[in-house]
Each structure stands twice: as C-alpha cells, then as structure tokens.
Design a protein around this motif. Structure first.
Motif, PDB file in Angstrom:
ATOM      1  N   CYS A 325      -3.859  17.958 -19.074  1.00  0.00           N
ATOM      2  CA  CYS A 325      -2.857  16.953 -18.730  1.00  0.00           C
ATOM      3  C   CYS A 325      -1.862  16.985 -19.882  1.00  0.00           C
ATOM      4  O   CYS A 325      -2.074  16.337 -20.906  1.00  0.00           O
ATOM      5  CB  CYS A 325      -3.480  15.574 -18.596  1.00  0.00           C
ATOM      6  N   PHE A 326      -0.813  17.763 -19.726  1.00  0.00           N
ATOM      7  CA  PHE A 326       0.161  17.945 -20.819  1.00  0.00           C
ATOM      8  C   PHE A 326       0.716  16.597 -21.258  1.00  0.00           C
ATOM      9  O   PHE A 326       1.122  15.777 -20.428  1.00  0.00           O
ATOM     10  CB  PHE A 326       1.300  18.871 -20.372  1.00  0.00           C
ATOM     11  N   GLY A 327       0.709  16.389 -22.545  1.00  0.00           N
ATOM     12  CA  GLY A 327       1.244  15.135 -23.065  1.00  0.00           C
ATOM     13  C   GLY A 327       0.192  14.054 -23.229  1.00  0.00           C
ATOM     14  O   GLY A 327       0.481  12.995 -23.764  1.00  0.00           O
ATOM     15  N   PHE A 328      -1.016  14.305 -22.754  1.00  0.00           N
ATOM     16  CA  PHE A 328      -2.099  13.339 -22.981  1.00  0.00           C
ATOM     17  C   PHE A 328      -3.193  13.964 -23.836  1.00  0.00           C
ATOM     18  O   PHE A 328      -4.118  13.312 -24.256  1.00  0.00           O
ATOM     19  CB  PHE A 328      -2.679  12.825 -21.658  1.00  0.00           C
ATOM     20  N   ASP A 329      -3.076  15.258 -24.080  1.00  0.00           N
ATOM     21  CA  ASP A 329      -4.019  15.990 -24.911  1.00  0.00           C
ATOM     22  C   ASP A 329      -5.461  15.876 -24.409  1.00  0.00           C
ATOM     23  O   ASP A 329      -6.394  15.740 -25.180  1.00  0.00           O
ATOM     24  CB  ASP A 329      -3.924  15.508 -26.375  1.00  0.00           C
ATOM     25  N   MET A 330      -5.618  15.904 -23.103  1.00  0.00           N
ATOM     26  CA  MET A 330      -6.950  15.893 -22.492  1.00  0.00           C
ATOM     27  C   MET A 330      -6.876  16.639 -21.177  1.00  0.00           C
ATOM     28  O   MET A 330      -5.780  16.867 -20.658  1.00  0.00           O
ATOM     29  CB  MET A 330      -7.379  14.453 -22.181  1.00  0.00           C
ATOM     30  N   GLY A 331      -8.050  16.962 -20.637  1.00  0.00           N
ATOM     31  CA  GLY A 331      -8.094  17.496 -19.286  1.00  0.00           C
ATOM     32  C   GLY A 331      -8.308  16.342 -18.315  1.00  0.00           C
ATOM     33  O   GLY A 331      -8.641  15.227 -18.718  1.00  0.00           O
ATOM     34  N   SER A 332      -8.158  16.636 -17.029  1.00  0.00           N
ATOM     35  CA  SER A 332      -8.227  15.591 -16.017  1.00  0.00           C
ATOM     36  C   SER A 332      -9.632  14.986 -15.894  1.00  0.00           C
ATOM     37  O   SER A 332      -9.790  13.771 -15.766  1.00  0.00           O
ATOM     38  CB  SER A 332      -7.799  16.194 -14.689  1.00  0.00           C
ATOM     39  N   LEU A 333     -10.662  15.855 -15.952  1.00  0.00           N
ATOM     40  CA  LEU A 333     -12.037  15.347 -15.847  1.00  0.00           C
ATOM     41  C   LEU A 333     -12.370  14.503 -17.084  1.00  0.00           C
ATOM     42  O   LEU A 333     -13.016  13.459 -16.981  1.00  0.00           O
ATOM     43  CB  LEU A 333     -13.022  16.520 -15.697  1.00  0.00           C
ATOM     44  N   GLY A 334     -11.894  14.939 -18.253  1.00  0.00           N
ATOM     45  CA  GLY A 334     -12.074  14.182 -19.490  1.00  0.00           C
ATOM     46  C   GLY A 334     -11.484  12.780 -19.367  1.00  0.00           C
ATOM     47  O   GLY A 334     -12.110  11.790 -19.745  1.00  0.00           O
ATOM     48  N   LEU A 335     -10.291  12.712 -18.812  1.00  0.00           N
ATOM     49  CA  LEU A 335      -9.628  11.418 -18.599  1.00  0.00           C
ATOM     50  C   LEU A 335     -10.463  10.527 -17.679  1.00  0.00           C
ATOM     51  O   LEU A 335     -10.652   9.344 -17.952  1.00  0.00           O
ATOM     52  CB  LEU A 335      -8.273  11.654 -17.932  1.00  0.00           C
ATOM     53  N   ASP A 336     -10.943  11.123 -16.582  1.00  0.00           N
ATOM     54  CA  ASP A 336     -11.701  10.344 -15.595  1.00  0.00           C
ATOM     55  C   ASP A 336     -13.030   9.854 -16.165  1.00  0.00           C
ATOM     56  O   ASP A 336     -13.450   8.734 -15.894  1.00  0.00           O
ATOM     57  CB  ASP A 336     -11.965  11.198 -14.340  1.00  0.00           C
ATOM     58  N   ILE A 337     -13.697  10.702 -16.946  1.00  0.00           N
ATOM     59  CA  ILE A 337     -14.985  10.294 -17.547  1.00  0.00           C
ATOM     60  C   ILE A 337     -14.723   9.180 -18.559  1.00  0.00           C
ATOM     61  O   ILE A 337     -15.462   8.198 -18.628  1.00  0.00           O
ATOM     62  CB  ILE A 337     -15.702  11.494 -18.197  1.00  0.00           C
ATOM     63  N   ALA A 339     -12.369   7.027 -18.388  1.00  0.00           N
ATOM     64  CA  ALA A 339     -12.039   5.807 -17.638  1.00  0.00           C
ATOM     65  C   ALA A 339     -13.276   5.206 -16.980  1.00  0.00           C
ATOM     66  O   ALA A 339     -13.303   4.022 -16.664  1.00  0.00           O
ATOM     67  CB  ALA A 339     -10.987   6.123 -16.575  1.00  0.00           C
ATOM     68  N   THR A 340     -14.314   6.024 -16.778  1.00  0.00           N
ATOM     69  CA  THR A 340     -15.521   5.575 -16.070  1.00  0.00           C
ATOM     70  C   THR A 340     -16.558   5.022 -17.039  1.00  0.00           C
ATOM     71  O   THR A 340     -17.279   4.089 -16.718  1.00  0.00           O
ATOM     72  CB  THR A 340     -16.127   6.758 -15.274  1.00  0.00           C
ATOM     73  N   ILE A 341     -16.654   5.636 -18.223  1.00  0.00           N
ATOM     74  CA  ILE A 341     -17.732   5.302 -19.162  1.00  0.00           C
ATOM     75  C   ILE A 341     -17.161   4.663 -20.414  1.00  0.00           C
ATOM     76  O   ILE A 341     -16.269   5.232 -21.060  1.00  0.00           O
ATOM     77  CB  ILE A 341     -18.535   6.572 -19.507  1.00  0.00           C
ATOM     78  N   LYS A 342     -17.675   3.503 -20.751  1.00  0.00           N
ATOM     79  CA  LYS A 342     -17.189   2.791 -21.940  1.00  0.00           C
ATOM     80  C   LYS A 342     -18.272   2.846 -23.029  1.00  0.00           C
ATOM     81  O   LYS A 342     -19.453   3.001 -22.731  1.00  0.00           O
ATOM     82  CB  LYS A 342     -16.895   1.321 -21.593  1.00  0.00           C
ATOM     83  N   ASP A 343     -17.836   2.691 -24.251  1.00  0.00           N
ATOM     84  CA  ASP A 343     -18.741   2.556 -25.401  1.00  0.00           C
ATOM     85  C   ASP A 343     -19.693   3.736 -25.578  1.00  0.00           C
ATOM     86  O   ASP A 343     -20.853   3.558 -25.942  1.00  0.00           O
ATOM     87  CB  ASP A 343     -19.562   1.255 -25.302  1.00  0.00           C
ATOM     88  N   LYS A 344     -19.242   4.916 -25.289  1.00  0.00           N
ATOM     89  CA  LYS A 344     -20.036   6.104 -25.568  1.00  0.00           C
ATOM     90  C   LYS A 344     -19.141   7.157 -26.183  1.00  0.00           C
ATOM     91  O   LYS A 344     -17.931   7.144 -25.971  1.00  0.00           O
ATOM     92  CB  LYS A 344     -20.653   6.655 -24.278  1.00  0.00           C
ATOM     93  N   LYS A 345     -19.765   8.058 -26.920  1.00  0.00           N
ATOM     94  CA  LYS A 345     -18.984   9.145 -27.518  1.00  0.00           C
ATOM     95  C   LYS A 345     -18.713  10.208 -26.449  1.00  0.00           C
ATOM     96  O   LYS A 345     -19.651  10.781 -25.876  1.00  0.00           O
ATOM     97  CB  LYS A 345     -19.738   9.747 -28.705  1.00  0.00           C
ATOM     98  N   ILE A 346     -17.438  10.427 -26.172  1.00  0.00           N
ATOM     99  CA  ILE A 346     -17.057  11.428 -25.167  1.00  0.00           C
ATOM    100  C   ILE A 346     -16.059  12.385 -25.811  1.00  0.00           C
ATOM    101  O   ILE A 346     -14.981  11.969 -26.237  1.00  0.00           O
ATOM    102  CB  ILE A 346     -16.408  10.756 -23.927  1.00  0.00           C
ATOM    103  N   CYS A 347     -16.423  13.648 -25.910  1.00  0.00           N
ATOM    104  CA  CYS A 347     -15.480  14.649 -26.412  1.00  0.00           C
ATOM    105  C   CYS A 347     -15.040  15.537 -25.264  1.00  0.00           C
ATOM    106  O   CYS A 347     -15.827  15.851 -24.371  1.00  0.00           O
ATOM    107  CB  CYS A 347     -16.103  15.479 -27.519  1.00  0.00           C
ATOM    108  N   ASN A 348     -13.786  15.919 -25.285  1.00  0.00           N
ATOM    109  CA  ASN A 348     -13.216  16.711 -24.207  1.00  0.00           C
ATOM    110  C   ASN A 348     -12.908  18.122 -24.717  1.00  0.00           C
ATOM    111  O   ASN A 348     -12.382  18.274 -25.821  1.00  0.00           O
ATOM    112  CB  ASN A 348     -11.937  16.008 -23.716  1.00  0.00           C
ATOM    113  N   TYR A 349     -13.286  19.120 -23.917  1.00  0.00           N
ATOM    114  CA  TYR A 349     -13.088  20.510 -24.333  1.00  0.00           C
ATOM    115  C   TYR A 349     -12.237  21.238 -23.302  1.00  0.00           C
ATOM    116  O   TYR A 349     -12.588  21.293 -22.120  1.00  0.00           O
ATOM    117  CB  TYR A 349     -14.446  21.197 -24.524  1.00  0.00           C
ATOM    118  N   ILE A 350     -11.127  21.764 -23.757  1.00  0.00           N
ATOM    119  CA  ILE A 350     -10.260  22.555 -22.886  1.00  0.00           C
ATOM    120  C   ILE A 350     -10.753  23.996 -22.993  1.00  0.00           C
ATOM    121  O   ILE A 350     -10.775  24.577 -24.097  1.00  0.00           O
ATOM    122  CB  ILE A 350      -8.779  22.455 -23.319  1.00  0.00           C
TER     123      ILE A 350
END
Lengths: 386, 52
Positions: A325-337, A339-350
């Motif tokens: 997702c250009f300009g958000f520095d994340m992928g789409s699935l990373g964004l959705d996860i 938005a779905t999961i709070k208070d956990k460590k989530i790292c996104n890998y392109i």
C-alpha cells in the motif's frame, strides 16, 4: 475420479470444463493465456458445450460475461495483472448487478516496470470491488476452489462474483498431481444455474442497470455489503459439503490453521508461499520449535472473527504481503490484521514482489526478526542493495 | 424496498417515484426590478430569455 499431472492454468481449465460453464469470454495475457486456450480446445473437441467469445480487450471480456450471466448462463473469464486493471470499472458492475460470475486471476505484478511474474498487487488493487476473493496454495486447490466458487457465487444468499487468485508461474506453469472428480458428480453437485433474482428474457422484460438516484443508492450498496458479509456462512458450508462429496477441505473454507498449538510465533500469509512456510514449520518442529501459520484463503469477505480466534494465543505475529500500500508502508493483509487484532506485536513483511523468490532462509529470517522485534514494524525481505 | 441488483420488474413504475427534486424553485422575472443578475437566464431553457 482420476489423477493427472498438470499445470495450474490447465487445472483451472479442467475445473471450468467440469463446472459445465455456458459462456467464456477472454483476452489473452501472460501468465493466464493457457487457461483460456485449454478451454477453447475443450470446446473445439466437444468436451465442453459452451460459447467462447474472443473479446478485443479484458474490458470487453468482462462486459460480455456480465451480459451472458444476466441471461442466466454460467459465465467465466480469466485474466492477469494489466488485464484485471483494465477490467476495473466493470468489476463494480458485475457485483452491483449481483451476477455470479467466476473470474480466475493469475496473480502477476503491475507495470511499470513491466513484469510478467507473480505478486498480488493486481488482485489487491481490486479489493473493494465487491468480488469475493479467494487465494489458493496449490494446483489441487485451484481445481477445487473454482468448482466451489460457482457453488458460492450462485447461492441464493450470495449472488456475487468470485475471483479465484492463483500465483502466476509458481502455480500456473508448475506441474503437480491433481485429482479430477467425476464429471457426473460435479454436474450433480453444481446443478443447472437458475437465477433466483432475475434474468434477461425477451418474454419477460426487466430493466437491468437503472439509475440509482440518491434516495436509493445507499440502500443498494448496503444490500451488497450485507451479501458479501453473509457469504462467510456459505463459503464455510460449501467447504464442508465439498469435503463430504469429494474428500478434500481447506481449513474452514476461510482460513487454514497450521501447527498453531504451542506456537508463540505465527505467520499469516496468502497463496502459494503458504507451502514454503509449511515446509519451514515442519523442519523447525523436528528441531523442537513450534511455529504456526494462518493461511488466509478467503481475503474478501475478511474473516475477522476466525482470524482473531486463530491468533488469540500468538505472541509474535508476522504478516507476509506480496503487495504494497504505497504511502502507508505496509501491505494490505498487514493493514487488515492490524485493524483486526489489538494489543499484540504484529510485524509486516513485504515479500516476493515481481516474482522475487521467497526462499526457506527468507521465512527463517522473518521468524527470527518478528521474535526479536520489540515493536510493530514493516520490513522488505530479500531486498538487494539499490 | 430495493430489489437484488436494483433490477426493475415493472415497466413504467418511475411514476411512483418523486422525481421533482430539481427545478422545484424558479425565479419569476419582474422587469421593473431587473438588475440583470442573469439568474433567470441560467434557470430557463434556451432561448427563453433575451437580454433586451
């Protein structure tokens, strides 16, 4: 039932033949072309009784099958990358008119620079078109998912187009054993498509595609949103029925959980890379280390409840994305996860953009990185110096 | 009540909808008070209004 050794594009074509599709319209594009070539061959040989429309563009191909689907014909198209992008405005019309079209997208990177190899930027860019989006891991799943896609799309409680996404070259041009169900069994399972909502028929005229004035438009969009949300139940049901009839299932139909018990670190991914991740998980298990995988098979509707439950005990969540997702520095699935999961460590890998290989060592690097990481970050994997 | 896919089954049912959402208000020309603001010119069909 018989087993053949075949490539992903041919597995898709076999599924279309077994589903006894009535109309196919397509325009060639690498790496999809072989799929519709094979279908054309089936029709020419009399193995499939269908109308084949050679369209002058993808925009026309999807438009043609919107017309055919509206008459009540079971309709199919396939495309890739720029072809899917060219279909863009018409995709909304397919879902807005609530037509149960099945579209196979062979995932390929978008230009520029021009690149024919795999990533998910093409289908992710069509995320909000109202299509149900399914992602598959191997050639058997291609065949099974396309047959299931017709069942899901044509369900009276769904009536939506379904996009089946398979990784270009990694699956489309790779030979694997695929079990073909008996033609008669699939015919009986899918039945004849009889549109429960409307169909174009000169004896009983209707207006399809009228203007939706401000007074009605929002309600019509809400109806579409409700339909795609409700399809969760149907996707699960179809997965179960399919297991009973044909002996194969894919998780609960929405997600597939792999080695989640005792795993503090869990990877979340879509498509063929799940096979590589499972291989790494199996090897780590032999060394006494448990790592889990949540394979997202159904990306839209997004199975929030199921993913939340699957990740409830995970401490380190690593989300793999073959898109940005250009300009958000994340992928789409990373964004959705996120938005779905709070208070956990989530790292996104392109990973794996434009066909960059995702190797065993990359998966291990991701596992090491997410375990050591103190905060949520995004990291590009397998990147060379530039 | 909207149908699935917003399909219309009954021909000519547009009469059931209130479609007069535009041009509900219109200017009335009073030559005595005219300051040539051209509001009437914008609202009225060609060539209903002449400047002189």
């Amino acid at each position: 039932m018989k087993t053949i050794i075949t490539r992903g594009t041919y597995a898709a074509a076999e599924a279309v033949r077994l589903a006894d599709v009535d109309v196919v319209a397509a325009y060639p594009i690498t790496p999809q072309t072989e799929c519709v070539e094979k279908i054309a061959e089936f029709i020419a040989n009399g193995e499939l009784n269908a109308e084949y429309i050679k369209a002058e563009s993808e925009h026309s191909a999807i438009s043609a099958i919107i017309g055919s689907s509206a008459t009540g014909a079971r309709s199919f198209t396939a495309t890739s990358s720029q072809g899917l992008a060219l279909m863009h405005e018409i995709l909304y019309i397919a879902s807005g008119l609530r037509l149960p079209i099945v579209l196979v997208n062979v995932n390929r990177a978008l230009s520029a620079p021009i690149n024919i190899w795999c990533d998910h930027q093409d289908s992710i860019s069509e995320r909000d078109t109202g299509f149900i989006q399914l992602y598959v891991e191997d050639n058997q799943e291609i065949l099974d998912t396309i047959i299931q896609a017709f069942k899901i799309a044509e369900d009276k409680d769904v009536l939506l187009p379904v996009m089946v996404n398979l990784d270009g070259f990694i699956l489309s041009h790779t030979y694997e054993p695929v079990v073909l169900p008996d033609e008669e069994d699939v015919k009986e399972y899918l039945g004849v498509y009889e549109p429960p909502h409307y169909s174009l028929n000169p004896d009983k005229p209707v207006t399809v595609g009228p203007v939706g004035v401000p007074k009605y438009y929002m309600e019509i969009r809400k109806q579409l949103n409700d339909a795609i949300n409700n399809s969760v139940k149907i996707i699960k049901k179809v997965n179960k029925e399919y297991k009973k009839l044909f002996g194969r299932e894919y998780g609960d139909g929405l997600i597939e959980c792999y080695n989640l018990d005792n795993a503090d670190t869990v990877l979340v991914a879509m498509g063929s890379v799940c096979g590589t991740v499972k291989h790494v998980i199996n090897n780590l298990k032999k060394e006494g280390k448990d790592v889990g995988l949540v394979k997202v098979r159904c990306y839209r509707p997004f199975p929030k409840k199921e993913i939340k439950k699957a990740l409830k005990d995970a401490e380190n969540i690593a989300v793999l994305d073959k898109n940005v997702c250009f300009g958000f520095d994340m992928g789409s699935l990373g964004l959705d996860i996120n938005a779905t999961i709070k208070d956990k460590k989530i790292c996104n890998y392109i990973v794996g953009l434009g066909g960059r290989d995702i190797k065993i060592e990359h998966i291990k690097e991701i596992i090491n990185h997410v375990e050591k990481s103190k905060e949520n970050t995004t990291k590009w994997i397998g990147l060379n110096k530039y | 009540m909207v149908t699935i896919g917003a399909v219309i089954f009954e021909p000519g049912n547009a009469v059931k909808n209130k479609t007069g959402g535009w041009r509900t208000f219109r200017p009335i020309l009073d030559i005595e008070k005219c300051i040539k603001c051209e509001i009437c010119y914008i609202f009225c069909p060609e060539p209903a209004i002449y400047e002189d």
